[in-house]
Design a protein around this motif. Structure first.
Motif, mmCIF file in Angstrom:
data_model
loop_
_atom_site.group_PDB
_atom_site.id
_atom_site.type_symbol
_atom_site.label_atom_id
_atom_site.label_comp_id
_atom_site.label_asym_id
_atom_site.label_seq_id
_atom_site.Cartn_x
_atom_site.Cartn_y
_atom_site.Cartn_z
ATOM 1 N N PRO A 130 4.640 13.389 4.999
ATOM 2 C CA PRO A 130 5.882 12.688 5.333
ATOM 3 C C PRO A 130 6.095 11.371 4.581
ATOM 4 C CG PRO A 130 4.686 13.347 7.317
ATOM 5 C CD PRO A 130 3.756 13.519 6.164
ATOM 6 N N PHE A 131 5.084 10.862 3.912
ATOM 7 C CA PHE A 131 5.192 9.547 3.283
ATOM 8 C C PHE A 131 5.706 9.672 1.855
ATOM 9 C CE2 PHE A 131 2.239 8.968 6.740
ATOM 10 C CZ PHE A 131 2.634 7.764 7.272
ATOM 11 N N PRO A 132 6.479 8.643 1.422
ATOM 12 C CA PRO A 132 6.748 7.376 2.091
ATOM 13 C C PRO A 132 7.787 7.502 3.197
ATOM 14 C CG PRO A 132 7.903 7.452 0.000
ATOM 15 C CD PRO A 132 7.064 8.694 0.050
ATOM 16 N N VAL A 133 7.671 6.607 4.164
ATOM 17 C CA VAL A 133 8.637 6.521 5.249
ATOM 18 C C VAL A 133 9.267 5.134 5.217
ATOM 19 C CG1 VAL A 133 7.383 8.167 6.693
ATOM 20 C CG2 VAL A 133 6.900 5.715 6.913
ATOM 21 N N SER A 134 10.267 4.938 6.017
ATOM 22 C CA SER A 134 10.888 3.623 6.071
ATOM 23 C C SER A 134 9.982 2.647 6.812
ATOM 24 C CB SER A 134 12.242 3.704 6.781
ATOM 25 O OG SER A 134 12.047 3.984 8.156
ATOM 26 N N SER A 309 -1.459 -3.521 0.645
ATOM 27 C CA SER A 309 -0.882 -2.848 -0.521
ATOM 28 C C SER A 309 -0.600 -1.378 -0.219
ATOM 29 C CB SER A 309 -1.839 -2.958 -1.713
ATOM 30 O OG SER A 309 -1.409 -2.167 -2.795
ATOM 31 N N VAL A 310 -1.522 -0.717 0.495
ATOM 32 C CA VAL A 310 -1.311 0.687 0.870
ATOM 33 C C VAL A 310 -0.058 0.833 1.722
ATOM 34 C CG1 VAL A 310 -2.229 2.603 2.227
ATOM 35 C CG2 VAL A 310 -3.724 1.344 0.673
ATOM 36 N N LEU A 311 0.118 -0.046 2.684
ATOM 37 C CA LEU A 311 1.288 0.045 3.573
ATOM 38 C C LEU A 311 2.586 -0.213 2.816
ATOM 39 C CD1 LEU A 311 -0.008 -1.608 6.863
ATOM 40 C CD2 LEU A 311 0.155 0.812 6.275
ATOM 41 N N LYS A 312 2.532 -1.089 1.835
ATOM 42 C CA LYS A 312 3.725 -1.305 1.008
ATOM 43 C C LYS A 312 4.076 -0.038 0.240
ATOM 44 C CE LYS A 312 3.224 -6.317 0.352
ATOM 45 N NZ LYS A 312 2.939 -7.403 -0.626
ATOM 46 N N THR A 313 3.056 0.626 -0.294
ATOM 47 C CA THR A 313 3.298 1.882 -1.015
ATOM 48 C C THR A 313 3.830 2.962 -0.075
ATOM 49 O OG1 THR A 313 1.551 1.382 -2.610
ATOM 50 C CG2 THR A 313 2.196 3.700 -2.382
ATOM 51 N N ALA A 314 3.285 3.023 1.136
ATOM 52 C CA ALA A 314 3.658 4.066 2.098
ATOM 53 C C ALA A 314 5.045 3.864 2.665
ATOM 54 C CB ALA A 314 2.642 4.133 3.233
ATOM 55 N N THR A 315 5.609 2.678 2.494
ATOM 56 C CA THR A 315 6.962 2.408 3.009
ATOM 57 C C THR A 315 7.941 2.114 1.875
ATOM 58 O OG1 THR A 315 6.352 0.067 3.352
ATOM 59 C CG2 THR A 315 6.157 1.567 5.234
ATOM 60 N N ARG A 316 7.552 2.439 0.656
ATOM 61 C CA ARG A 316 8.405 2.194 -0.500
ATOM 62 C C ARG A 316 9.335 3.382 -0.698
ATOM 63 N NH1 ARG A 316 4.757 0.935 -5.040
ATOM 64 N NH2 ARG A 316 4.568 -1.029 -3.915
ATOM 65 N N ARG A 317 10.594 3.106 -0.806
ATOM 66 C CA ARG A 317 11.576 4.168 -1.037
ATOM 67 C C ARG A 317 11.379 4.784 -2.421
ATOM 68 N NH1 ARG A 317 14.036 5.910 3.595
ATOM 69 N NH2 ARG A 317 14.800 4.143 4.820
ATOM 70 N N PRO A 318 11.349 6.123 -2.508
ATOM 71 C CA PRO A 318 11.213 6.745 -3.832
ATOM 72 C C PRO A 318 12.411 6.429 -4.707
ATOM 73 C CG PRO A 318 11.762 8.380 -2.160
ATOM 74 C CD PRO A 318 11.492 7.095 -1.423
#
Length: 319
Positions: A130-134, A309-318
Motif C-alpha cells: 500500500p505504500f506510499p500513503v498520505s 527518513s523512512v517515514l518521509k519516503t513512505a508518505t511521499r507522493r509518487p
C-alpha cells in the motif's frame, strides 16, 4: 510460482571471508533472551520505584516486546541455539507466547516470505504494497496503534473471528490480512492468556499488581504495535526493484542509539543483509553490513539514514 532472486555467499566472499559468518557460540542466543527480559525487568522496577518514569518505561518495554518478536524471528531461522529443541523452546515459550505469537505457525509463514520476497506469492506483500500513503493515512494508523485499537483488534476481535470461522468450517483460513495477524498475534490465545496469568501472579506476589497493567499490558497495547508497524514499513515499503534484484530485496536503516532503544532492538534494522543471507545470526549483521558494503555490488542496496527518513519516503507522493 516465481521465487525471489538469490545470490550465493561466494558471489561476494571467499570461503575464508565467509567462515566467521557461519559460526555461532552456543551462549549467544540464550544470552539475548536473558538480556531482553532483563531490560524489561529493569524498566518495570524503574517504573514502580519512580512513577514519573512510567511513560519512558512503557516505550522501552514495548520496544523489548518487539525484541521478543525479533528473537522469535531468530528462532524461526534456528538462530537461538544449535540444538533444535532448545532453539524452539526459547523461541516459543520465552519469546513468542508471552506476546501472543506462535513459533510453530510463524516459521513456515515467514520462510515462505523469504522464498517469495516481494513476489505475488509473498504473504507479507500486503504490508508493503500500500505504500506510499498520505501523511494523514499514516497518522491514523499510528493513532490506532497508540490508542490500543490495533491491540483490541488482534487480541479480541481476531480470536473471536477465528473461533467463529472454526465453528463454521475447520478448514477456514480467512483473508490474507487475518492470516498474517493470526500467525503473529492471534493463534496462540490460550497459551498467551496462561503465561500472562503467571506474569500477573508474579506482580501480585510482589505487591505491585497495578504494574502488570501499567508496565506490561499497556506497552503491549500501545507502543509495541506502533514500533512493529514502523519495523514493517522500514523493511520493505517503497524499495524499487525489490522483486527482481537480490540486493534490493529489503531496506537497511542506519539506526541511531535512541532508535535502537525505542524502535529497533537486536539489529532488526539490518534487513537488507538478512534477506541476502538469512542464516547469518542477528548479532553478526552489523559486521555483515560492513563486509557487504565493502563490495561494489552493494552500491545498489537501499540504505536509509534513519527511521524519520523512512517515514518521509513512505508518505511521499509518487511523481
Amino acid at each position: 510460482m516465481s521465487a525471489a532472486p538469490r545470490i550465493a555467499p561466494s558471489t561476494l566472499f571467499t570461503p575464508e571471508e565467509w567462515a566467521p559468518f557461519q559460526t555461532r557460540p552456543a551462549w549467544a542466543g540464550p544470552l539475548l533472551v536473558v538480556h531482553c527480559w532483563g531490560v524489561i525487568a529493569f524498566a518495570v522496577v524503574a517504573g514502580v520505584l519512580v512513577p514519573w518514569l512510567i511513560p519512558i518505561c512503557v516505550m522501552i518495554i514495548g520496544t523489548r516486546q518487539l525484541g521478543l518478536a525479533i528473537l522469535m524471528h531468530e528462532a524461526a531461522h534456528g538462530g537461538l541455539s544449535k540444538t533444535a529443541k532448545w532453539n524452539d523452546f526459547l523461541g516459543h515459550w520465552l519469546c513468542a507466547v508471552p506476546i501472543g505469537a506462535d513459533l510453530g505457525a510463524y516459521r513456515p509463514y515467514h520462510l515462505t516470505h523469504h522464498r517469495f520476497a516481494q513476489q505475488p506469492e509473498d504473504p507479507d506483500l500486503m504490508l508493503s504494497a500500500p505504500f506510499p500513503v498520505s501523511p494523514a493515512s499514516l497518522r491514523r494508523k499510528m493513532i490506532r496503534d497508540l490508542t490500543g485499537q490495533t491491540f483490541f483488534k488482534q487480541r479480541i476481535l481476531l480470536p473471536l473471528a477465528m473461533a467463529s470461522d472454526k465453528s463454521r468450517s475447520n478448514s477456514s483460513k480467512g483473508d490474507s490480512a487475518h492470516e498474517y495477524e493470526a500467525v503473529v498475534t492471534g493463534r496462540s490465545i490460550l497459551p498467551f492468556l496462561a503465561v500472562n496469568a503467571l506474569i500477573l501472579a508474579g506482580f501480585v506476589a510482589a505487591g505491585v499488581w497495578w504494574a502488570f497493567f501499567a508496565l506490561w499490558l499497556l506497552p503491549m497495547a500501545t507502543w509495541f504495535p506502533m514500533v512493529t508497524r514502523l519495523r514493517n514499513i522500514a523493511e520493505h515499503a517503497c524499495v524499487e526493484g525489490s522483486s527482481a534484484d537480490a540486493f534490493r530485496a529489503a531496506r537497511t536503516t542506519r539506526a541511531s542509539w535512541w532508535e535502537r532503544v525505542f524502535i529497533a532492538p537486536y539489529w532488526v534494522n539490518f534487513h537488507a543483509e538478512h534477506h541476502l543471507f538469512m542464516h547469518v545470526p542477528c548479532w553478526k549483521l552489523p559486521a555483515l553490513h560492513r563486509a557487504v558494503h565493502a563490495r561494489p555490488q552493494a552500491a545498489v542496496m537501499e540504505v536509509a539514514p534513519g527511521y524519520v527518513s523512512v517515514l518521509k519516503t513512505a508518505t511521499r507522493r509518487p511523481r
